[in-house]
Scaffold this active site. Structure first.
Site, mmCIF file in Angstrom:
data_model
loop_
_atom_site.group_PDB
_atom_site.id
_atom_site.type_symbol
_atom_site.label_atom_id
_atom_site.label_comp_id
_atom_site.label_asym_id
_atom_site.label_seq_id
_atom_site.Cartn_x
_atom_site.Cartn_y
_atom_site.Cartn_z
ATOM 1 N N GLY A 54 41.417 40.511 37.089
ATOM 2 C CA GLY A 54 42.465 41.457 36.755
ATOM 3 C C GLY A 54 42.495 42.606 37.751
ATOM 4 O O GLY A 54 41.566 42.812 38.532
ATOM 5 N N CYS A 55 43.585 43.373 37.718
ATOM 6 C CA CYS A 55 43.743 44.462 38.688
ATOM 7 C C CYS A 55 42.721 45.577 38.464
ATOM 8 O O CYS A 55 42.012 45.980 39.403
ATOM 9 C CB CYS A 55 45.162 45.006 38.642
#
EC number: 1.2.1.38
Length: 346
Positions: A149-150
């Site tokens: 994920g970011c």
């Protein structure tokens, strides 16, 4: 030349994949697959692709994927990839999932945090976590990648050297994350409405963000013991960009320069990690449009805190750029091939 399909072709992650793939010599985009808009031209939603993409989007057909492509990028909402990847698992296809469906090792954890039934354990076990700088050798041998994920990309790259070398207390980690509106995707909502985000900073999902167990799982793996963190996210009024400001209590006296030297040594040979000089800290604009993660470090001697600032473009290093970086490693290509973009500034 490898033939590529993107599943989930109308989200921001897919659009960024399309942009980046145009600069890649070894991958050719053959199919864009959309459940909601198959048969339509992608330019009906994204006119900036006029003249770039001419074939209409397609409906998902597993057999044609197996017959016609080599690499599948899944840029789908949570809950979709877990249904598709198992169907491709026994084929020769390489799968890179940009959603969170395969990131958590424990099925019950996924079901608790995502509110959906988890993927089969066999598929989860086969997936390699694609944090390229940390798991490079594993990525090189993988056929299924679960793209980080970011927020976890920024937080983990900022924290792992400090955790690995035990220079901070593992029970003292606080992560303050801020992201632009594109991190919420292209679907309209009250939260991302202009009048809600403009001139406003909004904390959200406090104590409930689905990236919490992901960050803790991989920090715990690095430390070889269970780690919990305090992680709070904020939505800020910009389109793209993400920064985590991270705090941890030092376990021994160290200077800022000593820790910068440690980080530079840890990330030596990793082209997308840029450690800032003492007294200089990254900003989101300085990584926009690029696959860089910029890290700044400060020791606050007064409070005995290590403070780390870690900035990425949430759509590139936090999603599509890292996915291509992983594809490069999986296929024996130069790690940064097709990703040598200078950040867009100002």
């Amino acid at each position: 030349m490898k033939e590529v399909a993107i599943i989930g072709g109308t989200g921001y992650g897919a659009i960024e994949l399309i942009r980046l793939l145009q600069a890649h010599e070894y991958m050719h985009l053959k199919k864009i697959i959309s459940h909601s808009q198959h048969g339509q031209q992608i330019t009906s939603s994204y006119p900036h692709l006029h003249g770039v993409i001419v074939e209409p989007m397609e409906k998902l057909d597993i057999e044609s994927l197996i017959d016609e492509v080599d690499i599948v990028f899944l840029a789908t909402p949570a809950g979709v990839a877990k249904e598709i990847v198992p169907l491709l698992q026994e084929t020769s296809l390489q799968c890179i999932d940009l959603s969170g469906d395969l990131r958590l090792n424990n099925r019950k954890e996924y079901e608790t945090w995502y509110g959906k039934e988890a993927a089969p354990q066999k598929t989860i076990d086969a997936a390699v976590y694609g944090l390229s700088e940390i798991y490079k050798e594993e990525v090189q041998q993988a056929k299924i990648i679960t793209n980080p994920g970011c927020f976890p990309t920024s937080a983990l790259l900022g924290l792992i050297p400090a955790v690995k070398h035990r220079i901070i207390s593992l029970d003292s980690i606080v992560i303050d994350g801020k992201t632009g509106v594109s991190g919420a995707g292209g679907k309209a909502s009250a939260m991302t409405h202009f009048s809600e985000t403009n001139e406003n900073v909004k904390p959200y999902k406090i104590g409930k963000h689905q990236h919490i167990p992901e960050i803790e799982q991989y920090l715990s793996e690095i430390a070889n013991e269970s780690i919990t963190t305090t992680f709070t996210t904020h939505l800020i009024p910009m389109t793209r960009g993400l920064i985590c400001t991270i705090y941890g209590k030092l376990t021994k006296p160290m200077s800022t320069k000593e820790i910068i030297d440690l980080y530079q040594s840890y990330y030596e040979g990793h082209p997308f990690i840029r450690i800032r000089e003492e007294g200089i800290f990254p900003t989101t604009k300085e990584v926009a449009g690029s696959n860089y993660c910029d890290i700044g470090i400060c020791v606050d001697e007064r409070t005995n805190q290590l403070i780390i600032a870690s900035a990425i473009d949430n759509l590139v290093k936090g999603a599509s750029g890292q996915a291509i970086q992983n594809a490069n490693l999986m296929n024996g290509w130069e790690e940064g091939h097709g990703l040598g973009f200078v950040p867009v500034y100002p």
